[in-house]
Scaffold this motif. Structure first.
Motif, PDB file in Angstrom:
ATOM      1  N   ARG A   1      -6.495  -0.038   5.836  1.00 50.03           N
ATOM      2  CA  ARG A   1      -4.966   0.707   6.337  1.00 50.03           C
ATOM      3  C   ARG A   1      -3.745  -0.066   6.596  1.00 50.03           C
ATOM      4  NH1 ARG A   1      -8.376   3.401  10.515  1.00 50.03           N
ATOM      5  NH2 ARG A   1      -9.357   5.238   9.257  1.00 50.03           N
ATOM      6  N   LEU A   2      -3.601  -1.079   7.227  1.00 51.51           N
ATOM      7  CA  LEU A   2      -2.345  -1.717   7.995  1.00 51.51           C
ATOM      8  C   LEU A   2      -2.559  -2.573   5.653  1.00 51.51           C
ATOM      9  CD1 LEU A   2      -1.006  -3.494   9.175  1.00 51.51           C
ATOM     10  CD2 LEU A   2      -2.495  -5.264   9.582  1.00 51.51           C
ATOM     11  N   ALA A   3      -3.230  -3.172   4.907  1.00 49.46           N
ATOM     12  CA  ALA A   3      -2.795  -3.138   4.157  1.00 49.46           C
ATOM     13  C   ALA A   3      -1.943  -2.909   3.469  1.00 49.46           C
ATOM     14  CB  ALA A   3      -3.940  -4.018   3.532  1.00 49.46           C
ATOM     15  N   ARG A   4      -2.228  -1.328   3.401  1.00 46.78           N
ATOM     16  CA  ARG A   4      -2.208  -0.421   2.502  1.00 46.78           C
ATOM     17  C   ARG A   4      -0.563  -0.143   3.267  1.00 46.78           C
ATOM     18  NH1 ARG A   4      -4.426   5.410   3.212  1.00 46.78           N
ATOM     19  NH2 ARG A   4      -4.055   5.568   5.056  1.00 46.78           N
ATOM     20  N   GLU A   5      -0.121  -0.249   4.878  1.00 47.79           N
ATOM     21  CA  GLU A   5       1.430  -0.131   5.432  1.00 47.79           C
ATOM     22  C   GLU A   5       1.897  -0.909   4.518  1.00 47.79           C
ATOM     23  OE1 GLU A   5       0.592   0.170   9.695  1.00 47.79           O
ATOM     24  OE2 GLU A   5      -0.256   1.550   9.530  1.00 47.79           O
ATOM     25  N   HIS A   6       1.356  -2.319   4.137  1.00 42.15           N
ATOM     26  CA  HIS A   6       2.506  -3.076   3.677  1.00 42.15           C
ATOM     27  C   HIS A   6       2.961  -3.133   3.043  1.00 42.15           C
ATOM     28  CE1 HIS A   6       2.902  -5.859   7.462  1.00 42.15           C
ATOM     29  NE2 HIS A   6       1.434  -5.408   7.604  1.00 42.15           N
ATOM     30  N   LEU A   7       1.976  -2.663   1.964  1.00 38.99           N
ATOM     31  CA  LEU A   7       2.118  -2.500   0.540  1.00 38.99           C
ATOM     32  C   LEU A   7       2.744  -1.250   0.160  1.00 38.99           C
ATOM     33  CD1 LEU A   7      -1.904  -2.902  -1.473  1.00 38.99           C
ATOM     34  CD2 LEU A   7       0.304  -4.259  -0.835  1.00 38.99           C
ATOM     35  N   ASN A   8       3.140   0.042   1.182  1.00 38.88           N
ATOM     36  CA  ASN A   8       3.419   0.816   0.650  1.00 38.88           C
ATOM     37  C   ASN A   8       5.264   0.920   1.080  1.00 38.88           C
ATOM     38  OD1 ASN A   8       1.542   2.861   0.555  1.00 38.88           O
ATOM     39  ND2 ASN A   8       1.805   3.268   2.753  1.00 38.88           N
ATOM     40  N   VAL A   9       5.653  -0.682   2.148  1.00 37.82           N
ATOM     41  CA  VAL A   9       6.816  -0.967   2.367  1.00 37.82           C
ATOM     42  C   VAL A   9       6.825  -1.963   1.480  1.00 37.82           C
ATOM     43  CG1 VAL A   9       8.263  -2.531   3.792  1.00 37.82           C
ATOM     44  CG2 VAL A   9       6.297  -1.140   5.144  1.00 37.82           C
ATOM     45  N   ALA A  10       6.045  -2.453   0.408  1.00 37.40           N
ATOM     46  CA  ALA A  10       7.022  -2.803  -0.438  1.00 37.40           C
ATOM     47  C   ALA A  10       7.626  -2.653  -1.866  1.00 37.40           C
ATOM     48  CB  ALA A  10       5.464  -3.685  -1.209  1.00 37.40           C
TER      49      ALA A  10
ATOM     50  N   LEU B   1      12.238  -9.721   0.608  1.00 37.09           N
ATOM     51  CA  LEU B   1      11.083  -8.725   1.538  1.00 37.09           C
ATOM     52  C   LEU B   1      10.189  -8.604   1.017  1.00 37.09           C
ATOM     53  CD1 LEU B   1      14.162  -7.271   3.333  1.00 37.09           C
ATOM     54  CD2 LEU B   1      12.981  -8.628   4.050  1.00 37.09           C
ATOM     55  N   PHE B   2       9.691  -7.951  -0.427  1.00 33.58           N
ATOM     56  CA  PHE B   2       9.212  -7.539  -1.880  1.00 33.58           C
ATOM     57  C   PHE B   2       8.162  -8.580  -1.577  1.00 33.58           C
ATOM     58  CE2 PHE B   2       6.918  -7.284  -5.600  1.00 33.58           C
ATOM     59  CZ  PHE B   2       7.214  -6.172  -5.701  1.00 33.58           C
ATOM     60  N   ALA B   3       8.183  -9.833  -1.681  1.00 29.17           N
ATOM     61  CA  ALA B   3       7.468 -11.133  -1.552  1.00 29.17           C
ATOM     62  C   ALA B   3       6.843 -11.120   0.091  1.00 29.17           C
ATOM     63  CB  ALA B   3       7.567 -12.422  -1.712  1.00 29.17           C
ATOM     64  N   GLU B   4       7.502 -11.006   0.911  1.00 26.42           N
ATOM     65  CA  GLU B   4       6.258 -11.108   1.952  1.00 26.42           C
ATOM     66  C   GLU B   4       6.006  -9.660   2.141  1.00 26.42           C
ATOM     67  OE1 GLU B   4       6.404 -12.028   6.646  1.00 26.42           O
ATOM     68  OE2 GLU B   4       6.637 -13.025   5.116  1.00 26.42           O
ATOM     69  N   GLU B   5       6.270  -8.430   2.060  1.00 21.28           N
ATOM     70  CA  GLU B   5       5.495  -7.505   2.281  1.00 21.28           C
ATOM     71  C   GLU B   5       4.115  -7.870   1.876  1.00 21.28           C
ATOM     72  OE1 GLU B   5       5.173  -5.241   4.749  1.00 21.28           O
ATOM     73  OE2 GLU B   5       7.252  -5.577   5.113  1.00 21.28           O
ATOM     74  N   LEU B   6       4.382  -8.222   0.289  1.00 22.57           N
ATOM     75  CA  LEU B   6       2.583  -8.816  -0.537  1.00 22.57           C
ATOM     76  C   LEU B   6       1.753  -9.829   0.668  1.00 22.57           C
ATOM     77  CD1 LEU B   6       4.207  -8.446  -3.914  1.00 22.57           C
ATOM     78  CD2 LEU B   6       2.541  -6.853  -2.911  1.00 22.57           C
ATOM     79  N   ARG B   7       2.456 -10.274   0.649  1.00 24.77           N
ATOM     80  CA  ARG B   7       2.202 -12.090   1.394  1.00 24.77           C
ATOM     81  C   ARG B   7       0.799 -10.875   2.595  1.00 24.77           C
ATOM     82  NH1 ARG B   7       2.215 -14.630   6.677  1.00 24.77           N
ATOM     83  NH2 ARG B   7       3.565 -13.292   6.779  1.00 24.77           N
ATOM     84  N   LEU B   8       1.501 -10.097   3.671  1.00 25.84           N
ATOM     85  CA  LEU B   8       1.180  -9.335   4.599  1.00 25.84           C
ATOM     86  C   LEU B   8       0.121  -8.745   4.220  1.00 25.84           C
ATOM     87  CD1 LEU B   8       4.551  -8.754   6.577  1.00 25.84           C
ATOM     88  CD2 LEU B   8       2.760 -10.745   7.789  1.00 25.84           C
ATOM     89  N   ALA B   9      -0.337  -8.102   2.984  1.00 21.68           N
ATOM     90  CA  ALA B   9      -0.597  -7.654   2.709  1.00 21.68           C
ATOM     91  C   ALA B   9      -2.480  -8.324   2.203  1.00 21.68           C
ATOM     92  CB  ALA B   9      -0.477  -6.667   1.861  1.00 21.68           C
ATOM     93  N   GLN B  10      -1.891  -9.209   1.985  1.00 19.52           N
ATOM     94  CA  GLN B  10      -2.944 -10.596   1.343  1.00 19.52           C
ATOM     95  C   GLN B  10      -3.878 -10.923   2.877  1.00 19.52           C
ATOM     96  OE1 GLN B  10      -1.342 -13.368  -0.913  1.00 19.52           O
ATOM     97  NE2 GLN B  10      -3.254 -13.702  -1.596  1.00 19.52           N
ATOM     98  N   GLU B  11      -2.533 -11.018   3.668  1.00 10.02           N
ATOM     99  CA  GLU B  11      -3.843 -11.139   5.152  1.00 10.02           C
ATOM    100  C   GLU B  11      -4.508 -10.654   5.799  1.00 10.02           C
ATOM    101  OE1 GLU B  11      -0.984 -12.812   8.927  1.00 10.02           O
ATOM    102  OE2 GLU B  11      -0.712 -13.891   7.216  1.00 10.02           O
ATOM    103  N   ALA B  12      -4.038  -9.258   5.810  1.00  8.91           N
ATOM    104  CA  ALA B  12      -4.159  -8.709   6.134  1.00  8.91           C
ATOM    105  C   ALA B  12      -6.277  -8.165   5.668  1.00  8.91           C
ATOM    106  CB  ALA B  12      -3.723  -6.948   6.083  1.00  8.91           C
ATOM    107  N   LEU B  13      -6.110  -8.017   4.373  1.00  9.49           N
ATOM    108  CA  LEU B  13      -7.390  -8.569   3.484  1.00  9.49           C
ATOM    109  C   LEU B  13      -8.081  -8.936   3.411  1.00  9.49           C
ATOM    110  CD1 LEU B  13      -6.010  -7.202   0.379  1.00  9.49           C
ATOM    111  CD2 LEU B  13      -6.959  -5.381   1.907  1.00  9.49           C
ATOM    112  N   SER B  14      -7.547 -10.363   4.051  1.00  8.28           N
ATOM    113  CA  SER B  14      -8.157 -11.457   4.405  1.00  8.28           C
ATOM    114  C   SER B  14      -9.074 -11.746   5.210  1.00  8.28           C
ATOM    115  CB  SER B  14      -7.076 -12.337   4.062  1.00  8.28           C
ATOM    116  OG  SER B  14      -6.819 -12.976   5.183  1.00  8.28           O
ATOM    117  N   GLU B  15      -8.602 -10.976   6.668  1.00 10.62           N
ATOM    118  CA  GLU B  15      -9.414 -10.842   7.589  1.00 10.62           C
ATOM    119  C   GLU B  15     -10.630 -10.304   7.585  1.00 10.62           C
ATOM    120  OE1 GLU B  15      -6.699  -8.402  10.625  1.00 10.62           O
ATOM    121  OE2 GLU B  15      -5.716 -10.242  11.191  1.00 10.62           O
ATOM    122  N   ILE B  16     -10.872  -9.542   6.892  1.00 14.38           N
ATOM    123  CA  ILE B  16     -12.614  -8.390   7.247  1.00 14.38           C
ATOM    124  C   ILE B  16     -13.266  -9.935   5.763  1.00 14.38           C
ATOM    125  CG2 ILE B  16     -13.636  -7.272   4.671  1.00 14.38           C
ATOM    126  CD1 ILE B  16     -10.640  -5.514   4.270  1.00 14.38           C
TER     127      ILE B  16
END
Length: 457
Positions: free
Chosen positions: A399-408, A421-436
């Motif tokens: 869900r967190l990754a989805r939020e970041h992709l929505n902002v992107a 800012l686009f790139a930063e949201e992609l990075r944050l989405a990737q970081e959220a997925l990596s926690e899995i």
């Protein structure tokens, strides 16, 4: 000696009596640590990955038990370290004697008893499993239905992890394009069109949504659904519990107030586990025991996933029924179940809204209730073979990754196209997925996850 190279040992089979019991030892690599155990314990050195039958010896050389010893040199073992497994007879006394002897023989190399989940944590830390796969080991052990066991096995084989890595790879590719463009500002204006960045992002978001939907199903397989039955005395809550369970798990009598405390039973519908809780009838009670039971009823209601409010078909609109309905918490799925239609056949003619009409006594309407419970849970049957197990933390990360992709996507739609800012949201989405998968996970979270394992895993 580092934490990970410190040798550990534990009984790897469940407590109690069984035909076979296993003591597992892990630590070090190349045999430097565990090889000295073999001679005093087994009287010989083992060939790698070959079962050797013989006696397990005490300090005086007398046999403790007869069994099989297996030696798995690193990295070809469960933990990625050298592993020694001793398979003997599964009596608890025998296993304790054998573990004590192993610890005694390994005292010179610092052998100690393993902590809960420490074998699997070492497998994770040594790259044998990612975090999602490691969690699925515990889920497979704890699976309460066949569907849950199959889902956990799919996760252990890497099905969930492959979906997550697929998403991360696509985000990485898009990030690469974005960040390369940031080095050439004159190209930034045309980037979104030339690289089809918006189209790529839309595909990633759709893939993430599909993965999240599958994960919801997997979480439902693991967590199940807590269904609480509430209502006045003698509306048939205990009878309904018995009908859903297919067994007489609750006492049923015509005496009001028979159920004084919560009675729960775990059932499954299409492989989905449900914990159905029968509660004390709600009324103005003067009896102290019944009053305590009613307090516990409201406690169960507050923690429910689904509330089934039972009413008697002969008195469906009784004042107490309306009072109970008014007190039920908002935000929790609720269904009104009109029971005893066998005593009031005309009741079904007035069916309306979300009321379900059934007879716990005859079984009429029970299948419809089962289907409704699956619908309330959001269960989507049919794709069982491709389903994997998931946990609440996985859903939160998705869900967190989805939020970041929505902002992107919002940044991509802006006329000024702020790519940093686009790139930063992609990075944050990737970081959220990596926690899995555990590629970026705090040590305290790892401690919580692995502490919930049994000691032998």
């Amino acid at each position: 000696m580092t934490h990970q190279s410190t040798p550990i040992a534990a009984i790897a089979t469940a407590p109690g009596r069984g035909g076979i019991g296993v003591v597992r030892v892990s630590g070090g690599k190349g045999g430097a640590l565990l090889a000295p155990l073999m001679q005093p314990l087994l009287g010989k050195t083992l060939a790698p990955r070959h079962a050797s039958y013989g006696a397990f010896l005490d300090a005086a050389g007398a046999p403790i038990d007869q069994g099989i010893a297996l030696w798995f040199p690193a990295p070809h073992s469960y933990t990625g370290e050298d592993v020694l497994e001793l398979q003997g007879h599964g009596g608890p006394v025998v296993m304790q004697l054998l573990l004590a002897r192993v610890l005694e023989a390994g005292s010179s190399i610092g052998l100690r008893v393993a902590q809960p989940g420490e074998f699997t944590r070492r497998a994770f830390e040594n790259g044998k499993l990612d975090l999602a796969q490691a969690e699925s080991v515990a889920d497979l052990i704890e699976a309460s239905t066949e569907a849950a066991a199959r889902g956990a096995a799919a996760s252990l084989s890497g099905a969930f992890s492959r979906e997550v890595h697929g998403l991360m790879d696509r985000i990485t590719h898009l990030r690469m394009l974005v960040e390369a463009t940031l080095d050439f500002p004159e190209e930034e204006i045309d980037f979104l069109e030339k690289a089809n960045a918006r189209g790529q992002l839309a595909e990633i978001r759709a893939q993430l949504e599909a993965t999240l939907n599958s994960a919801r199903q997997g979480a439902l397989l693991r967590e199940g659904l807590k269904v609480v039955l509430v209502g006045e005395p003698n509306v048939g809550k205990s009878s309904l519990l018995n009908a859903l369970a297919g067994a007489e798990v609750a006492i049923v009598t015509p005496i009001a107030g028979t159920t004084r405390d919560r009675v729960s039973e775990t059932i499954q519908i299409d492989g989905v586990p449900l914990v159905v809780i029968d509660t004390a009838g709600l009324r103005d009670a003067t009896d102290e025991v019944e009053r305590i039971g009613i307090e516990r009823t409201w406690e169960a209601v507050r923690s429910a996933d689904v509330i089934l409010h039972l009413v008697d078909a002969q008195h469906a609109d009784a004042p107490m029924a309306r009072e109970i309905e008014a007190r039920l918490p908002a935000g929790v799925a609720q269904r009104t179940v009109v029971n005893k239609i066998d005593l009031a056949p005309a009741a079904q003619a007035h069916a309306e809204g979300e009321r379900l009409y059934l007879s716990a006594k005859t079984g009429a309407g029970i299948d419809a209730l089962r289907r409704e419970l699956l619908a309330v849970a959001g269960w989507q049957g049919g794709a069982g073979e491709g389903r994997f197990i998931a946990r609440e933390r996985h859903l939160q990360a998705l869900r967190l990754a989805r939020e970041h992709l929505n902002v992107a996507a919002q940044h991509a739609a802006q006329s000024d196209r702020v790519l940093d800012l686009f790139a930063e949201e992609l990075r944050l989405a990737q970081e959220a997925l990596s926690e899995i998968t555990g590629e970026f996970t705090a040590d305290d979270l790892l401690g919580v996850i692995f502490s919930r394992f049994c000691i032998g895993k």
